[in-house]
Motif scaffolding. Structure first.
Motif: not given
Length: 262
Positions: A56-58, A187-190, A196-197, A241-247
């Motif tokens: 995801a980060v890359q 940019v930050v919001y994008g 999240a996606r 865990v996935l949902a928590f990080v994204s939200v």
């Protein structure tokens, strides 16, 4: 009528989003924190979560660079095929991720792919590797940075950029001192939406990864395996865990973002 529309809107969001998410949270904590202790003690789960974060980060970093560049190209320049490029950017929103994965498999597989065989002769493997997973994730999250930045660039215009250039600033100085501060929050919001996606990508990654435990199995693929293996507690915990990080990312950015930019 106003209250009826409000009720319909709230009911729609509740049954479509709030209720399913609440169910995941409730089931994840049904046995207390023990489920999460077991999750983070499981080597397979830790590897899957780590791989998900790396991919995801890359993918987000790649989309950040190309997303801002494409946004500037679309807003600041006129060229043949501009409308076609703009339409292609929205393609990931219209095409199923499974189709994306199959397309990558067709082009880059090492047996009979268009480019895959030649790339593997050079020691570059795309399919069933991290590279293919990153490519698939980049594709599905591509529009998110661009569609946040393009409206802001259009709104601010290029008057300040032209003034900077007239005073002797080069392209790099103009971008860093004029353009980037103006589009910073877009940019930050994008990036947050793209992250999240990317964390939740399933279809395209499943096809190109091979879903090999401790090697190419991401957290979303682990959730499927856990659920099919009747480990519902583990599946709900991983999903949480996935949902928590994204939200959390979205909430933090929404709080920090200046009100005038909302």
């Amino acid at each position: 009528m106003k209250w009826l529309l409000r009720l319909l809107a709230v009911g729609y969001v509740f049954f479509l989003v709030a209720w399913p998410v609440t169910t995941i949270v409730r089931e994840a904590f049904a046995d207390g924190l023990g489920t999460f202790v077991d999750l983070f003690s499981d080597e397979q789960a830790v590897n899957a979560l780590t791989l998900t974060a790396q991919v995801a980060v890359q993918a987000v970093l790649i989309n950040l660079v190309f997303g801002v560049g494409i946004s500037l190209l679309l807003v600041r320049y006129e060229f043949p095929g501009k409308r076609v490029l703009s339409a292609l950017i929205d393609l990931p929103m219209a095409v199923s991720p499974v189709v994306v994965g199959l397309s990558l498999l067709l082009v880059y597989n090492g047996r009979d792919g268009w480019f895959g065989k030649h790339l593997e002769e050079w020691g570059i493997q795309i399919i069933f590797s991290g590279t293919g997973m990153i490519m698939a994730t980049c594709f599905v999250a591509l529009p998110l940075v661009i569609r946040e930045v393009v409206p802001v660039l259009t709104e601010i215009g290029d008057d300040q950029e032209q003034a900077a250039r007239s005073l002797g600033a080069n392209a790099r100085q103009t971008f860093l001192r004029i353009t980037l501060p103006s589009i910073k929050w877009a940019v930050v919001y994008g990036v947050v939406l793209s992250l999240a996606r990317s964390l939740g990508e399933f279809g395209a990654v499943k096809i190109v990864s091979g879903n090999v435990s401790n090697q190419t199995q991401t957290a979303t693929l682990l959730v499927e395996k856990q659920y099919q293996s009747f480990d519902q507690a583990g599946a709900y915990a991983t999903s949480f865990v996935l949902a928590f990080v994204s939200v959390l990312c979205i909430v933090v950015v929404s709080i920090l973002r200046p009100k005038e930019h909302h």
